[in-house]
Design an enzyme around this catalytic site. Structure first.
Site, PDB file in Angstrom:
ATOM      1  N   ASP A  10      39.199  77.638  42.683  1.00  0.00           N
ATOM      2  CA  ASP A  10      40.348  76.749  42.740  1.00  0.00           C
ATOM      3  C   ASP A  10      41.215  77.177  43.930  1.00  0.00           C
ATOM      4  O   ASP A  10      41.083  78.290  44.466  1.00  0.00           O
ATOM      5  CB  ASP A  10      41.122  76.869  41.425  1.00  0.00           C
ATOM      6  CG  ASP A  10      42.373  76.024  41.418  1.00  0.00           C
ATOM      7  OD1 ASP A  10      42.268  74.822  41.722  1.00  0.00           O
ATOM      8  OD2 ASP A  10      43.455  76.560  41.128  1.00  0.00           O
ATOM      9  N   ASP A  12      45.237  75.932  44.742  1.00  0.00           N
ATOM     10  CA  ASP A  12      46.656  76.174  44.473  1.00  0.00           C
ATOM     11  C   ASP A  12      46.846  77.140  43.306  1.00  0.00           C
ATOM     12  O   ASP A  12      46.335  76.923  42.207  1.00  0.00           O
ATOM     13  CB  ASP A  12      47.371  74.866  44.148  1.00  0.00           C
ATOM     14  CG  ASP A  12      47.466  73.928  45.337  1.00  0.00           C
ATOM     15  OD1 ASP A  12      47.069  74.346  46.439  1.00  0.00           O
ATOM     16  OD2 ASP A  12      47.928  72.785  45.165  1.00  0.00           O
ATOM     17  N   ASP A 198      43.171  79.143  37.664  1.00  0.00           N
ATOM     18  CA  ASP A 198      44.402  79.525  36.966  1.00  0.00           C
ATOM     19  C   ASP A 198      44.894  78.482  35.971  1.00  0.00           C
ATOM     20  O   ASP A 198      45.850  78.727  35.243  1.00  0.00           O
ATOM     21  CB  ASP A 198      45.519  79.767  37.990  1.00  0.00           C
ATOM     22  CG  ASP A 198      46.006  78.466  38.624  1.00  0.00           C
ATOM     23  OD1 ASP A 198      45.181  77.758  39.251  1.00  0.00           O
ATOM     24  OD2 ASP A 198      47.200  78.140  38.484  1.00  0.00           O
TER      25      ASP A 198
END
Length: 259
Positions: A10, A12, A198
């Protein structure tokens, strides 16, 4: 020689800092991955123009990337927008909802580039790239939790799924990062796979990899305990963003003796 490690990450809040969108703290791990001949697949809700730019700056443009939460693939060394009518169909379905369900959702298609820049912290150019949707629609829900459930149910009737990411509620026709990950893993046939993320929309990807890392993000609630954490197959970082990413990748490389 087979690929030693295929990394799905991922962006961001994971490889990129939540606030600055920079990855400098992850440079040692990125350099090590290059040195051992690994491959890195960026997997994000970002659009093809956004990811093409980041991928080139990271010097991983020889690898494919997963765009718009798994709705599409950006081939290696390509900057072309995928040709699809998915986004137009999605927006039409969204606008067909009753006002009480439609009005609390403000998608990128409802915003100006300046507004996207304001809510994301992106530059004007990067916000313009974020507005170039091919498959999916990120947005902000401002209504009640009860109405949010009704909104999601109404979209399901159109074949549209809503997924919670690090910042936005993203609407799409249901393909996930894990779906694309499976196809790319088959194509690369690596010895090991690693996924890092996250947010809730990363869970399937984390669970599908041989090893998963939940990167700390103090700007959102932590992910719930996942199957595999009790055995160490899935781990959590204490440092956030690219600093946590860097430590986790270097630790796994050492653990697997890939140096």
């Amino acid at each position: 020689m087979s690929l030693p490690l295929l990394v799905f990450t991922d962006l961001d809040g994971t490889l990129l800092s939540h606030s600055s969108y920079r990855w400098d703290a992850a440079t040692p791990a990125l350099d090590t991955l290059r040195r051992i001949g690994a491959a890195v697949v960026l997997a994000s809700s970002k659009t093809a123009p956004e990811i093409a730019e980041i991928r080139a700056e990271l010097a991983w443009d020889h690898c494919p990337a997963i765009i718009e939460n798994g709705a599409g693939i950006l081939p290696p060394d390509s900057t072309d927008m995928p040709k699809t009518d998915s986004y137009v169909r999605l927006r039409h379905a969204l606008d067909s909802l009753p006002a009480e369900l439609r009005d609390p959702f403000c998608g990128f298609g409802d915003m100006t580039v300046a507004q996207i820049a304001q809510i994301t912290g992106l530059s004007h150019n990067d916000a313009a790239n974020a507005a170039e949707r091919a498959f999916s629609e990120p947005g902000i829900w401002s209504g009640s939790a009860e109405l949010r459930g009704a909104f999601i149910d109404a979209l399901h009737d159109h074949g549209i799924h809503a997924r919670e990411g690090g910042r936005f509620l993203t609407l799409s026709y249901g393909r996930t990062k894990a779906d694309q990950m499976a196809a790319l893993t088959d194509a690369f046939a690596p010895r090991h796979t690693l996924a890092l993320g996250d947010a809730p929309n990363d869970i399937e990807m984390l669970q599908a990899a041989e090893f998963g890392v939940i990167v700390a993000n103090p700007h959102r609630d932590p992910l719930p305990p996942l199957p595999g954490e009790d055995t160490g197959r899935i781990t959590r970082t204490t440092l956030p963003g690219p600093a946590g990413w860097n430590g986790a990748v270097l630790d796994l490389i050492a653990r697997l003796n890939l140096n």
